[in-house]
Design an enzyme around this catalytic site. Structure first.
Site, PDB file in Angstrom:
ATOM      1  N   ASP A   1       0.870  -1.170   0.000  1.00 25.46           N
ATOM      2  CA  ASP A   1       0.000   0.000   0.000  1.00 25.46           C
ATOM      3  C   ASP A   1       0.913   1.228   0.000  1.00 25.46           C
ATOM      4  OD1 ASP A   1      -2.168   1.660  -0.029  1.00 25.46           O
ATOM      5  OD2 ASP A   1      -3.209   0.729   1.632  1.00 25.46           O
TER       6      ASP A   1
HETATM    7  C1  BGC Z   1      -5.114   3.165   0.180  1.00 26.74           C
HETATM    8  C2  BGC Z   1      -5.308   2.139  -0.897  1.00 26.74           C
HETATM    9  C3  BGC Z   1      -5.227   2.806  -2.255  1.00 26.74           C
HETATM   10  C4  BGC Z   1      -3.891   3.517  -2.360  1.00 26.74           C
HETATM   11  C5  BGC Z   1      -3.661   4.190  -3.709  1.00 26.74           C
HETATM   12  C6  BGC Z   1      -3.871   4.010  -0.041  1.00 26.74           C
HETATM   13  O1  BGC Z   1      -3.831   5.062   0.857  1.00 26.74           O
HETATM   14  O2  BGC Z   1      -5.034   2.499   1.424  1.00 26.74           O
HETATM   15  O3  BGC Z   1      -6.526   1.487  -0.733  1.00 26.74           O
HETATM   16  O4  BGC Z   1      -5.385   1.868  -3.255  1.00 26.74           O
HETATM   17  O5  BGC Z   1      -3.817   4.507  -1.353  1.00 26.74           O
HETATM   18  O6  BGC Z   1      -4.452   5.291  -3.871  1.00 26.74           O
END
Ligand code: BGC
Length: 749
Positions: free
Chosen positions: A282
């Site tokens: 993530d």
């Molecule tokens: C979130 C993810 C997301 C990623 C990209 C993160 O902060 O937890 O779910 O896909 O950002 O935007």
């Protein structure tokens, strides 16, 4: 709707999405790659500064272009549009080996056409619809140059304080697994290399929905028992559906960050489950292992992550800054790097990017397909099916199209932005059909007068930000009350704006914010015919009002066609069939709340004895149970039958009941099957959903609904750390929700 369904069926007729196609070509390519190029494949930059976490280090504008040109950037997120993706892809193809980039984006519930938020969509209890909406989201996103969505989010969540509860399918692993699989199949279609399918990503692995206190990014401490029986099943369902990628969760489990959890990612996911795709971190979850206190610096974080099976570093810069050095010093085996590179290259190959890297960015297709009328028709169809009617005393709903004076009250009723929901990808701001527009379009000879009520958003900025809920300006209440006084019925649209739920939107108070309570109170004083329409990303505490409000409709944030979908239900053109995908609490103090709880050694009952597992100030029961939802008609359950007294290995058993529409209009009922394993090797839930079917019945007609169970449908992860079941009694219920139903039992032999 007919053309829409035909169009979608044609789209569904396209053919195996499992990653891992021809590998030799990719192995040959790997042979030619320098260590810098290999590391580059494991790096993902954001394309712009609209981000969901702090971006450490580099600015794409300065270093990104150079990196792409030198073949040292394998992926980007947040670059969208046929033109922008084509431009970036051209640079990558001009690099030494010309390896195409993979563009990822959060296409969560639509790309330009917005469908209901995932939680709302789960409230349809029609997983097949999620396949259709994901299919359409992929069609639009793929035309706009995207290859990959960071969806579905399949985190089971039991705590409405957690803002991200809106991004999943609720609290149940059975329902959640069905939605998870359908979404994967919808995004990926049957042929990942087609120009209108995109790679899906099962996230967040794992247990992110169990953050303590519902506070985002917080610690998770769950047992293996809960991981296996509750949290993992939707992830496993994604693997079985052929999902191309996985995303690590931010949180620790038992002190181990998911991004560095080798047992979970390498052992279980890539080992036992045989997942062949790649795992992306993530946003900076590799770097955050320093904050978690398990890595001293970026270098150690990079080592931990690559050794744990994290293949791609999203905006973390740890792989970029340290992998090469780690490999050259021998601290990390080059074989690990090669494996990660191959996994990523293979997904790119499966997407067909090596054959035609530009087939996804097609300006003409983009123009033709975004917001296609068929997509909007589907948004309306799924929107109305996601609404849940919680209360409807004396048939206050449906509203009448003629001869009724309707006061429509609340800023959210006129809002065209919030109904689009959070994570709205490339939706056009303020493009949703508002409730006001939807209601006005339907109320033929009924009068509709709208009053905004108190300002809901900040009067200073006018923006819908989560924190600026105006609590200082009650102007507008007077006018709203006056409107309610002269109306036959007052429809109040209250709840949350879309930026009050989703990521980083945890709350300690789930009741109505700002002056909404005061408004509701005052309206109820002058008109008892109140319909409360909730716009919400989580269950809200309405206990204080529930006895006084005759009708409550949960609308969530239903997307582009919100106002039309809500009006379809309010006026009875569609008889609501949505059911809660989670338990609706009476108070924040009950959280976490879920129906499939354990009995405890001192279960409480109606006698409310002192030394039982209960609160002394509130019932344990939810305000509305999991699976609950009303219709404009009524249903009766009768004649429960279990086909055999016992169920042995290799056998199956049928459980059936008759459902009758006892009301006056056609309606759809979600018939639910629950079981309880009374004595097992570990304490089992008091009820577990094992099947459901949505059926439509004309007034006065009946249908027999049959469910078939085999022993492995009842397997659980037991005390011996194996999946199985022991002989003993299984209670069964067929009913309309998790707290009602006809009951019987059979024996596992
Ligand atoms: C979130 C993810 C997301 C990623 C990209 C993160 O902060 O937890 O779910 O896909 O950002 O935007």
């Amino acid at each position: 709707m007919r053309t829409c369904i035909f169009y979608l069926l044609v789209l569904l007729l396209v053919t195996s999405c499992a990653p891992g196609g021809e590998s030799d070509r990719m192995e040959d390519l790997l042979e030619k790659m320098t260590i810098e190029e290999k590391v580059g494949q494991l790096i993902q930059y954001t394309g712009r500064w609209e981000m969901t976490g702090p971006a450490p280090g580099n600015d794409y504008a300065q270093t990104g272009l150079q990196k792409i040109e030198s073949g040292e950037l394998g992926s980007m997120l947040n670059v969208t549009g046929a033109l922008a993706t084509r431009n970036a892809q051209e640079l990558a193809l001009n690099s030494r080996l010309g390896i195409p980039m993979i563009f990822g984006y959060d296409v969560i519930h639509g790309y330009r056409t917005m469908f209901p938020m995932p939680l709302a969509e789960a409230a349809t209890w029609e997983p097949g619809l999620a396949r259709l909406t994901s299919r359409v989201a992929a069609i639009e996103a793929a035309a706009a140059g995207l290859h990959w969505t960071f969806a579905p989010m399949v985190d089971i969540a039991r705590d409405a304080r957690w803002g991200r509860i809106v991004e999943g399918s609720g609290e149940d692993p059975f329902l959640g697994s069905l939605f998870a699989a359908e979404r994967v199949k919808g995004f990926q279609g049957e042929d990942l290399s087609a120009n209108n399918t995109i790679a899906a990503c099962a996230k967040h692995f794992a247990a992110y929905g169990f953050v303590e206190g519902g506070r985002d990014y917080n610690t998770v401490d769950v047992s293996e028992h809960t991981l296996q029986n509750i949290i993992f099943p939707p992830f496993k369902a994604c693997v079985d559906a052929g999902v191309a990628t996985f995303m690590n969760a931010f949180n620790v489990i038992g002190g181990v960050p998911s991004t560095g959890n080798s047992a979970m990612v390498k052992g279980l996911l890539k080992g036992s489950w045989g997942f062949e795709g790649f795992v992306v971190s993530d946003w900076n979850s590799v770097g955050e292992m320093i904050e978690h206190g398990v890595a001293a610096d970026q270098k150690e974080a990079a080592q931990l992550a690559i050794e744990a099976g994290c293949d791609m570093d999203m905006e973390g810069y740890c792989y970029e800054n340290h992998l090469k050095e780690l490999i050259e010093s021998g601290e990390v085996a080059e074989a690990l790097l090669d494996e990660a590179v191959l996994r990523i290259l293979r997904v790119k190959e499966d997407l067909g990017l090596f054959d035609d890297p530009y087939k996804y960015c097609d300006k003409e297709r983009e123009k033709e397909l975004l917001l296609h009328p068929d997509h909007l028709a589907l948004a309306r169809e799924v929107g109305k099916r996601s609404l849940v009617l919680l209360k409807n005393n004396e048939a206050l709903l449906p509203l009448r199209k003629s001869g009724q004076k309707i006061a429509l009250i609340g800023e959210l009723a006129a809002e065209k932005d919030s109904p689009l929901g959070n994570w709205r990808a490339q939706a056009i701001a303020n493009s949703a059909v508002s409730v006001l527009e939807g209601v006005k379009a339907k109320a033929e000879d009924s009068q509709v007068f709208f009053e905004k009520g108190p300002r809901y958003v900040s009067s200073e900025t006018g923006f819908l930000t989560p924190l600026e809920i105006n609590t200082t300006d009650p102007r507008g209440i007077k006018e709203a009350v006056a409107a309610a006084r002269r109306a036959d019925v007052a429809v109040l649209v209250l709840g949350e704006n879309c930026f009050q739920s989703a990521e980083a939107r945890s709350v300690t108070d789930i009741s109505l914010k700002g002056f909404q309570k005061e408004l509701l109170d005052k309206v109820l004083e002058v008109n008892e015919n109140v319909v409360l329409v909730l716009m919400n990303g989580r269950p809200l505490d309405i206990s204080e009002f529930i006895d006084r409000i005759p009708a409550v409709l949960v609308a969530w944030h239903p997307g582009s066609e919100s106002g039309n979908a809500i009006a379809d239900v309010l006026f009875g053109d569609y008889n609501p069939s949505g059911r809660l995908p989670l338990s609706w609490p009476r108070s924040v103090g009950q959280l976490p709340l879920y129906y499939n709880a354990k009995n405890t050694g001192r279960p409480t009952d109606e006698r409310n004895l002192v030394n039982t597992s209960r609160y002394i100030d509130l019932s344990n029961d939810p305000l509305f149970p999991f699976g609950f939802g009303l219709s404009y008609t009524s249903f009766e359950y009768s004649d429960l039958q279990v086909s055999e007294p016992g169920l042995g290995a290799g056998e199956s058993i049928e459980i059936r009941a008759t459902i009758t529409n006892t009301g006056e209009v056609f309606g759809e009922e979600v018939v639910q099957l629950y079981v309880r394993d009374v004595a097992a090797s570990v304490s089992r839930p008091v009820r577990e959903l094992k099947g459901f079917r949505k059926i439509g019945l004309e007034p006065g007609s009946s249908d027999e609904v049959t469910f078939t169970l085999k022993p492995d449908d009842l397997f659980y992860f037991g005390a011996d750390r194996q999946w199985g079941i022991d002989p003993g009694t299984i209670q069964v219920w067929i009913g309309p929700n998790a707290m009602e139903g006809l009951e019987s039992s059979f024996e596992i032999q």
